[in-house]
Structure formats: structure tokens, C-alpha cells
Design a protein around this motif. Sequence first.
Motif, PDB file in Angstrom:
ATOM      1  N   ASN A  13     -23.331  -8.203 -35.735  1.00  0.00           N
ATOM      2  CA  ASN A  13     -24.015  -8.392 -34.455  1.00  0.00           C
ATOM      3  C   ASN A  13     -23.271  -9.331 -33.523  1.00  0.00           C
ATOM      4  N   ASN A  14     -22.513 -10.261 -34.098  1.00  0.00           N
ATOM      5  CA  ASN A  14     -21.865 -11.295 -33.298  1.00  0.00           C
ATOM      6  C   ASN A  14     -20.386 -11.032 -33.038  1.00  0.00           C
ATOM      7  N   ALA A  15     -19.785 -10.104 -33.784  1.00  0.00           N
ATOM      8  CA  ALA A  15     -18.349  -9.870 -33.676  1.00  0.00           C
ATOM      9  C   ALA A  15     -17.887  -9.515 -32.254  1.00  0.00           C
ATOM     10  N   PRO A  16     -18.627  -8.661 -31.522  1.00  0.00           N
ATOM     11  CA  PRO A  16     -18.162  -8.360 -30.151  1.00  0.00           C
ATOM     12  C   PRO A  16     -18.095  -9.599 -29.262  1.00  0.00           C
ATOM     13  N   ILE A  17     -19.042 -10.516 -29.438  1.00  0.00           N
ATOM     14  CA  ILE A  17     -19.027 -11.728 -28.624  1.00  0.00           C
ATOM     15  C   ILE A  17     -17.876 -12.620 -29.043  1.00  0.00           C
ATOM     16  N   GLY A  18     -17.634 -12.745 -30.357  1.00  0.00           N
ATOM     17  CA  GLY A  18     -16.505 -13.535 -30.835  1.00  0.00           C
ATOM     18  C   GLY A  18     -15.188 -13.005 -30.313  1.00  0.00           C
ATOM     19  N   THR A  19     -15.057 -11.684 -30.290  1.00  0.00           N
ATOM     20  CA  THR A  19     -13.834 -11.075 -29.764  1.00  0.00           C
ATOM     21  C   THR A  19     -13.653 -11.398 -28.290  1.00  0.00           C
ATOM     22  N   ARG A  20     -14.751 -11.332 -27.532  1.00  0.00           N
ATOM     23  CA  ARG A  20     -14.661 -11.646 -26.105  1.00  0.00           C
ATOM     24  C   ARG A  20     -14.295 -13.111 -25.866  1.00  0.00           C
ATOM     25  N   LEU A  21     -14.789 -13.990 -26.737  1.00  0.00           N
ATOM     26  CA  LEU A  21     -14.472 -15.406 -26.577  1.00  0.00           C
ATOM     27  C   LEU A  21     -12.973 -15.658 -26.768  1.00  0.00           C
ATOM     28  N   ILE A  22     -12.388 -15.044 -27.797  1.00  0.00           N
ATOM     29  CA  ILE A  22     -10.957 -15.221 -28.034  1.00  0.00           C
ATOM     30  C   ILE A  22     -10.154 -14.596 -26.899  1.00  0.00           C
ATOM     31  N   TRP A  23     -10.594 -13.413 -26.439  1.00  0.00           N
ATOM     32  CA  TRP A  23      -9.931 -12.795 -25.284  1.00  0.00           C
ATOM     33  C   TRP A  23     -10.036 -13.718 -24.072  1.00  0.00           C
ATOM     34  N   GLY A  24     -11.199 -14.329 -23.886  1.00  0.00           N
ATOM     35  CA  GLY A  24     -11.388 -15.240 -22.758  1.00  0.00           C
ATOM     36  C   GLY A  24     -10.464 -16.440 -22.830  1.00  0.00           C
ATOM     37  N   THR A  25     -10.215 -16.932 -24.045  1.00  0.00           N
ATOM     38  CA  THR A  25      -9.274 -18.043 -24.213  1.00  0.00           C
ATOM     39  C   THR A  25      -7.869 -17.612 -23.801  1.00  0.00           C
ATOM     40  N   ALA A  26      -7.452 -16.433 -24.264  1.00  0.00           N
ATOM     41  CA  ALA A  26      -6.127 -15.931 -23.902  1.00  0.00           C
ATOM     42  C   ALA A  26      -6.020 -15.715 -22.396  1.00  0.00           C
ATOM     43  N   ASP A  27      -7.078 -15.191 -21.793  1.00  0.00           N
ATOM     44  CA  ASP A  27      -7.091 -14.970 -20.345  1.00  0.00           C
ATOM     45  C   ASP A  27      -6.992 -16.300 -19.600  1.00  0.00           C
ATOM     46  N   ALA A  28      -7.736 -17.304 -20.067  1.00  0.00           N
ATOM     47  CA  ALA A  28      -7.703 -18.619 -19.423  1.00  0.00           C
ATOM     48  C   ALA A  28      -6.312 -19.233 -19.505  1.00  0.00           C
ATOM     49  N   LYS A  34      -0.343  -8.786 -22.527  1.00  0.00           N
ATOM     50  CA  LYS A  34      -0.137 -10.235 -22.658  1.00  0.00           C
ATOM     51  C   LYS A  34      -1.348 -10.897 -23.290  1.00  0.00           C
ATOM     52  N   ARG A  35      -2.522 -10.534 -22.841  1.00  0.00           N
ATOM     53  CA  ARG A  35      -3.738 -11.161 -23.346  1.00  0.00           C
ATOM     54  C   ARG A  35      -4.070 -10.706 -24.754  1.00  0.00           C
ATOM     55  N   ALA A  36      -3.844  -9.441 -25.039  1.00  0.00           N
ATOM     56  CA  ALA A  36      -4.112  -8.946 -26.390  1.00  0.00           C
ATOM     57  C   ALA A  36      -3.170  -9.608 -27.399  1.00  0.00           C
ATOM     58  N   THR A  37      -1.898  -9.722 -27.029  1.00  0.00           N
ATOM     59  CA  THR A  37      -0.934 -10.345 -27.921  1.00  0.00           C
ATOM     60  C   THR A  37      -1.255 -11.816 -28.139  1.00  0.00           C
ATOM     61  N   LEU A  38      -1.564 -12.522 -27.058  1.00  0.00           N
ATOM     62  CA  LEU A  38      -1.869 -13.951 -27.175  1.00  0.00           C
ATOM     63  C   LEU A  38      -3.166 -14.181 -27.940  1.00  0.00           C
ATOM     64  N   ALA A  39      -4.149 -13.313 -27.763  1.00  0.00           N
ATOM     65  CA  ALA A  39      -5.396 -13.438 -28.515  1.00  0.00           C
ATOM     66  C   ALA A  39      -5.111 -13.337 -30.012  1.00  0.00           C
ATOM     67  N   ARG A  75       4.956 -17.145 -34.734  1.00  0.00           N
ATOM     68  CA  ARG A  75       4.180 -16.107 -34.052  1.00  0.00           C
ATOM     69  C   ARG A  75       4.681 -15.927 -32.612  1.00  0.00           C
ATOM     70  N   ILE A  76       4.999 -17.021 -31.952  1.00  0.00           N
ATOM     71  CA  ILE A  76       5.529 -16.922 -30.592  1.00  0.00           C
ATOM     72  C   ILE A  76       6.868 -16.214 -30.611  1.00  0.00           C
ATOM     73  N   GLU A  77       7.665 -16.458 -31.638  1.00  0.00           N
ATOM     74  CA  GLU A  77       8.962 -15.779 -31.759  1.00  0.00           C
ATOM     75  C   GLU A  77       8.758 -14.274 -31.890  1.00  0.00           C
ATOM     76  N   ASP A  78       7.728 -13.862 -32.629  1.00  0.00           N
ATOM     77  CA  ASP A  78       7.425 -12.433 -32.755  1.00  0.00           C
ATOM     78  C   ASP A  78       7.109 -11.835 -31.378  1.00  0.00           C
ATOM     79  N   VAL A  79       6.343 -12.565 -30.587  1.00  0.00           N
ATOM     80  CA  VAL A  79       5.989 -12.100 -29.241  1.00  0.00           C
ATOM     81  C   VAL A  79       7.233 -11.988 -28.376  1.00  0.00           C
ATOM     82  N   MET A  80       8.118 -12.968 -28.466  1.00  0.00           N
ATOM     83  CA  MET A  80       9.329 -12.952 -27.653  1.00  0.00           C
ATOM     84  C   MET A  80      10.240 -11.784 -28.031  1.00  0.00           C
TER      85      MET A  80
END
Length: 241
Positions: free
Chosen positions: A111-126, A143-148, A176-181
Motif C-alpha cells: 500500500n505504501n510502496a508507490p508513495i515511497g517511490t515518489r519520495l525517492i523520485w522527489g529527492t532526485a528531482d530536488a 537523469k532522475r531515474a538514474t539518480l533515484a 555508483r556515480i562512476e557507473d552513471v558517468m
Amino acid sequence: MHADPAREALLDAALPHVAFDGWSHATFRAAIRDSRMEEARARALCPRGALDLAVAFHERGDRRMLEALRAMPLAEMKVREKVTRAVRARIEAIEDVEAVRRGTTFFALPNNAPIGTRLIWGTADAIWDALGDTSRDGNWYTKRATLAGVYGSTVLYWLGDGSMDHEDTWAFLDRRIEDVMRIEKAKAQIDANPVLRTVFAGPRWVMSRVRPPMRVPRVDLPGHVAGANDAALGEDPSRGS
């Protein structure tokens, strides 16, 4: 990212109980009692009980991260360093390790997983907004999906890290940042290679037509979390969480 003083007071009253009772109805009831707040007002502020307090706790961390980033000389840093410092600032903004540990379990519930996912996405967006991201195509999403993913995996590593000053966590973050780069370098190589550029012309055109969602002014109503379907997530406001 507005913080309601009354809800913050309720959250402060809840945190000492989270380590023992998790983000639960018992914690929400204890927060009402310890804050000496009228129950009707507490439920108006947090219609979904402890779920709204867990959301407020995460959002508090995002605000503290943004405060830390505003104090950094970001203009003097390369993109990789900016992102690394931002993720580290977000983790260092965590005031209660047990609250996060309990939160990982709480937001893993169906029940809570969609909200948790949005919170992490929101952190990446911020983070990307704070770093001045100007992408307006498919890169906005990638960019946001990778950073999340980077942030989420680093937090999980951090929760189990017993090294001095969390040195192992920061080394994990660097990897992890090296993987993104590497992904960004691969995209640059495609752009620079005429043959690969032709091969990927179709997908590149599709991605160029993708646009980020419109920015809608946030409405800081009690218990509000961005997203139209929160009411359908199965929470009973009368029971808290």
C-alpha cells in the motif's frame, strides 16, 4: 517545500517512538499524546496517520539537503562532484537512523510502496533542480531515474555500514556515480560517431520529443502528497497507519 510548524511538532513527538513501534498507529497515537495536540487537529494535519508523518520526515531531509547545497560553491564544481556532494548531503541530513531503517520496511509494504517511490523520485528531482538541470527532453527522466537508483542503493548500503565516518558508504557512492558517468560517456560516444548516430537516430528522435511534466504549484494541504491516486492506496484515515 513548505514545512507546517504544527506537523513538524507532531513529527518531533513521534520520532522517539519510531525505533520501538515503527511508523505505526501506536506511534501516531503516542505523538498526539506527547505533543499535547488535540486529536482532531492531528488527524486534520495527517489524515493517513503515521504515513503522513513518515512522508514529512523524508521531506524534512530534502529541505535540510537543499539548505546544505545552497551553502556549497556548486558553480566551482564539475557535474560529477556536484551530484556526489548532493547525495552525500542528503544522507548526512538524516537525523534519525532508526526512523529511516523502519521507513525502508514501511514503504516496502504494497500500500505504501508507490508513495515511497515518489519520495525517492522527489529527492532526485530536488537534487537536479538545485544543480541547475536544464534538460527538457527524455534526459529529464533518465537523469532522475538514474539518480533515484543511486540514492536508494546508497541509503541501503549506509544503513548497514559500520565503517568509521561511513567511509565505505562514500566509496560505494563513488562507484555508483562512476557507473552513471559511464552511461553518459557512452551517450557522448554515440553522438560523436556518425555510424552509431545513424543507427540510433530513431530512438534519439523519440527521446527528443519527450517532455517533462508541467510544474504545478504545490498545494500544501494537510496530508497532501504529490499524486492524484493517493486516496486509492488503501489507507484508512481513521486508523492511521
